[in-house]
Motif scaffolding. Sequence first.
Motif, PDB file in Angstrom:
ATOM      1  N   THR A 214       0.851  -1.191   0.000  1.00 45.86           N
ATOM      2  CA  THR A 214       0.000   0.000   0.000  1.00 45.86           C
ATOM      3  C   THR A 214       0.881   1.232   0.000  1.00 45.86           C
ATOM      4  OG1 THR A 214      -0.150  -0.048   2.415  1.00 45.86           O
ATOM      5  CG2 THR A 214      -1.937  -1.096   1.184  1.00 45.86           C
ATOM      6  N   PHE A 215       0.436   2.277  -0.697  1.00 46.05           N
ATOM      7  CA  PHE A 215       1.219   3.505  -0.786  1.00 46.05           C
ATOM      8  C   PHE A 215       0.967   4.437   0.394  1.00 46.05           C
ATOM      9  CE2 PHE A 215       1.247   2.034  -5.124  1.00 46.05           C
ATOM     10  CZ  PHE A 215       2.521   2.355  -5.546  1.00 46.05           C
ATOM     11  N   ARG A 216      -0.174   4.220   1.044  1.00 43.59           N
ATOM     12  CA  ARG A 216      -0.525   5.138   2.122  1.00 43.59           C
ATOM     13  C   ARG A 216      -1.013   4.359   3.331  1.00 43.59           C
ATOM     14  NH1 ARG A 216      -4.985   9.803   1.340  1.00 43.59           N
ATOM     15  NH2 ARG A 216      -4.011   9.782  -0.692  1.00 43.59           N
ATOM     16  N   LYS A 217      -0.483   4.703   4.487  1.00 40.34           N
ATOM     17  CA  LYS A 217      -0.968   4.075   5.710  1.00 40.34           C
ATOM     18  C   LYS A 217      -2.384   4.565   6.016  1.00 40.34           C
ATOM     19  CE  LYS A 217       3.692   4.092   7.688  1.00 40.34           C
ATOM     20  NZ  LYS A 217       4.534   4.616   8.773  1.00 40.34           N
ATOM     21  N   LYS A 218      -3.137   3.738   6.708  1.00 39.20           N
ATOM     22  CA  LYS A 218      -4.509   4.126   7.045  1.00 39.20           C
ATOM     23  C   LYS A 218      -4.542   5.405   7.854  1.00 39.20           C
ATOM     24  CE  LYS A 218      -6.560  -0.480   6.828  1.00 39.20           C
ATOM     25  NZ  LYS A 218      -7.249  -1.549   7.566  1.00 39.20           N
ATOM     26  N   SER A 219      -3.516   5.576   8.686  1.00 36.29           N
ATOM     27  CA  SER A 219      -3.480   6.767   9.523  1.00 36.29           C
ATOM     28  C   SER A 219      -3.295   8.043   8.712  1.00 36.29           C
ATOM     29  CB  SER A 219      -2.340   6.663  10.545  1.00 36.29           C
ATOM     30  OG  SER A 219      -1.094   6.538   9.880  1.00 36.29           O
ATOM     31  N   ALA A 220      -2.844   7.865   7.421  1.00 37.38           N
ATOM     32  CA  ALA A 220      -2.628   9.044   6.586  1.00 37.38           C
ATOM     33  C   ALA A 220      -3.948   9.642   6.107  1.00 37.38           C
ATOM     34  CB  ALA A 220      -1.765   8.686   5.385  1.00 37.38           C
ATOM     35  N   VAL A 221      -5.016   8.867   6.191  1.00 39.83           N
ATOM     36  CA  VAL A 221      -6.321   9.387   5.786  1.00 39.83           C
ATOM     37  C   VAL A 221      -6.897  10.125   6.984  1.00 39.83           C
ATOM     38  CG1 VAL A 221      -8.596   8.814   4.908  1.00 39.83           C
ATOM     39  CG2 VAL A 221      -6.630   7.415   4.252  1.00 39.83           C
ATOM     40  N   ARG A 222      -6.724  11.431   6.988  1.00 37.15           N
ATOM     41  CA  ARG A 222      -7.068  12.199   8.178  1.00 37.15           C
ATOM     42  C   ARG A 222      -7.614  13.558   7.774  1.00 37.15           C
ATOM     43  NH1 ARG A 222      -2.051  12.967   6.577  1.00 37.15           N
ATOM     44  NH2 ARG A 222      -0.986  14.945   6.930  1.00 37.15           N
ATOM     45  N   LYS A 223      -8.238  14.215   8.751  1.00 35.03           N
ATOM     46  CA  LYS A 223      -8.681  15.574   8.498  1.00 35.03           C
ATOM     47  C   LYS A 223      -7.492  16.511   8.689  1.00 35.03           C
ATOM     48  CE  LYS A 223     -13.634  15.783   9.232  1.00 35.03           C
ATOM     49  NZ  LYS A 223     -14.711  16.493   9.936  1.00 35.03           N
ATOM     50  N   ILE A 224      -7.343  17.434   7.738  1.00 35.50           N
ATOM     51  CA  ILE A 224      -6.246  18.390   7.823  1.00 35.50           C
ATOM     52  C   ILE A 224      -6.807  19.723   8.299  1.00 35.50           C
ATOM     53  CG2 ILE A 224      -4.443  19.584   6.514  1.00 35.50           C
ATOM     54  CD1 ILE A 224      -4.373  17.260   4.621  1.00 35.50           C
ATOM     55  N   ASP A 225      -6.060  20.370   9.198  1.00 31.93           N
ATOM     56  CA  ASP A 225      -6.443  21.676   9.694  1.00 31.93           C
ATOM     57  C   ASP A 225      -6.672  22.631   8.519  1.00 31.93           C
ATOM     58  OD1 ASP A 225      -6.546  23.772  11.876  1.00 31.93           O
ATOM     59  OD2 ASP A 225      -4.920  24.551  10.623  1.00 31.93           O
ATOM     60  N   PRO A 226      -7.790  23.378   8.496  1.00 27.05           N
ATOM     61  CA  PRO A 226      -8.100  24.255   7.357  1.00 27.05           C
ATOM     62  C   PRO A 226      -6.981  25.244   7.028  1.00 27.05           C
ATOM     63  CG  PRO A 226     -10.011  24.045   8.784  1.00 27.05           C
ATOM     64  CD  PRO A 226      -8.878  23.362   9.493  1.00 27.05           C
ATOM     65  N   ALA A 227      -6.324  25.786   8.048  1.00 26.14           N
ATOM     66  CA  ALA A 227      -5.239  26.744   7.803  1.00 26.14           C
ATOM     67  C   ALA A 227      -4.079  26.063   7.084  1.00 26.14           C
ATOM     68  CB  ALA A 227      -4.762  27.348   9.124  1.00 26.14           C
ATOM     69  N   ARG A 228      -3.767  24.830   7.526  1.00 21.80           N
ATOM     70  CA  ARG A 228      -2.687  24.097   6.874  1.00 21.80           C
ATOM     71  C   ARG A 228      -3.087  23.726   5.450  1.00 21.80           C
ATOM     72  NH1 ARG A 228      -0.059  18.651   9.288  1.00 21.80           N
ATOM     73  NH2 ARG A 228       0.376  20.108  10.979  1.00 21.80           N
ATOM     74  N   SER A 229      -4.334  23.318   5.279  1.00 21.59           N
ATOM     75  CA  SER A 229      -4.821  22.961   3.951  1.00 21.59           C
ATOM     76  C   SER A 229      -4.678  24.136   2.989  1.00 21.59           C
ATOM     77  CB  SER A 229      -6.290  22.525   4.041  1.00 21.59           C
ATOM     78  OG  SER A 229      -6.768  22.140   2.776  1.00 21.59           O
ATOM     79  N   LYS A 230      -4.974  25.339   3.465  1.00 20.53           N
ATOM     80  CA  LYS A 230      -4.834  26.535   2.637  1.00 20.53           C
ATOM     81  C   LYS A 230      -3.368  26.786   2.294  1.00 20.53           C
ATOM     82  CE  LYS A 230      -5.898  31.491   2.544  1.00 20.53           C
ATOM     83  NZ  LYS A 230      -6.455  32.648   3.299  1.00 20.53           N
ATOM     84  N   SER A 231      -2.479  26.581   3.276  1.00 23.14           N
ATOM     85  CA  SER A 231      -1.046  26.780   3.038  1.00 23.14           C
ATOM     86  C   SER A 231      -0.510  25.778   2.027  1.00 23.14           C
ATOM     87  CB  SER A 231      -0.265  26.652   4.357  1.00 23.14           C
ATOM     88  OG  SER A 231      -0.646  27.642   5.270  1.00 23.14           O
TER      89      SER A 231
END
Length: 418
Positions: A214-231
């Motif tokens: 698998t290319f991505r661990k399950k823990s990688a599927v997460r909500k990202i902080d909106p401010a970080r997402s914008k950055s």
Amino acid sequence: MKNNPVSDASPKVIEAAQSHNTQQATIYRILLAISFVHLFNDSIQAVIPAIFPILKENMRLSFAQIGWISFALNMTSSVIQPVIGYAADRKPRPFLLPLGMCSTFAGVMLLAYANNYVLVLISVMLVGFGSATFHPEGMRVAHMAAGLRKGLSQSIFQVGGNAGQSLGPMLTRWIFIPFGQIGALSFTIVAAAGIAVQTYVARWYADMLKNGYTFRKKSAVRKIDPARSKSILQATIILVFLVFVRSWYGASIGSYYSFYLMDKYHMSLDDAQIYIFMYLAAGAVGTFFGGPLADRFGRRNLILLSMVGTVPFALALPFVSQFWAGALLLLGGFILLSSFSVTVIYAQMLYPGNIGTVSGLITGLAFGLGGIGSLVIGNLIDHVGISQVFVACGFLPLLGLLALLLPGDDKLEEWAAD
């Protein structure tokens, strides 16, 4: 850095059993195989600009029409890539590797016999589609085979492509000048070899997936902080724009500088191709060394320095003697393309696990949009002259100052680790 005890020669089943673990050994035979196919793919793609002087003479094309051919190639290979990459991140498709090379085979076959402008456009679009299907899955294979050595694997993968691109001018010298347009037929042999290697790699890729990679661990599927997402979005826009500018300047050299050399220095087409080869070959070397340089000086710093550091050479290029033009092309090519693999790694850290999407954005969309630059440059040459256009192009790398707005390496690593 220590590798996993499993050697490159370990049985396939052991490789597969460990494939889901990011600590696996680096599998060099697969890395080298996919790098060679990258060389095959991009050397065939380099056939298109290499044949421009022949097509221009045979079909009496304008520089604007040459620009449209470059645009058709780049837009086909770039616009589709993010879509294929996004789909591959959700459902890997190993069969796309040989399938893409089959499209390339058909494209060069048609190009050899194309007797009108429309058929030329169709043939380059087939080559572009083949490239679009190869790059996202090819990058995923490189990531899969890398083990701990992600930077090295990216350099190995990308240097294959840039080495293939550097062959374009020599293809003109060795094949298209002596044999003309029909010389493109010889590249069906290269495409056939690519299909064979891709079939081997695709089987290994499918076996790895079957055994749980698998290319991505399950823990990688997460909500990202909106401010970080914008950055992250802002950083992505800046990065894509920087790659676009870099490829725009590269398109001016790769597609039109041979015409400039013939116009200013009265060089033969044969000799002019050597200069383009020097630029692209120096870029391939720069691509390989870019990873280690980024490890030492920082990814953002290298992206910045690779573009801003090119400015003096790009500005001086239209005003120097024939000898110094060659020297500036070597230095400028090495410096500018030293950030090629680094921009890919930077984007992968912005979007961990989305290897195909990142490939589509950086080596696909952003790089391919250089085709727009090629179209604009061709039209400008027709209207204001080739000398004035190359003076203006020298200012393009100055836009690399926008790299100062990218997040630094500490912030990037913090985001990637969360």
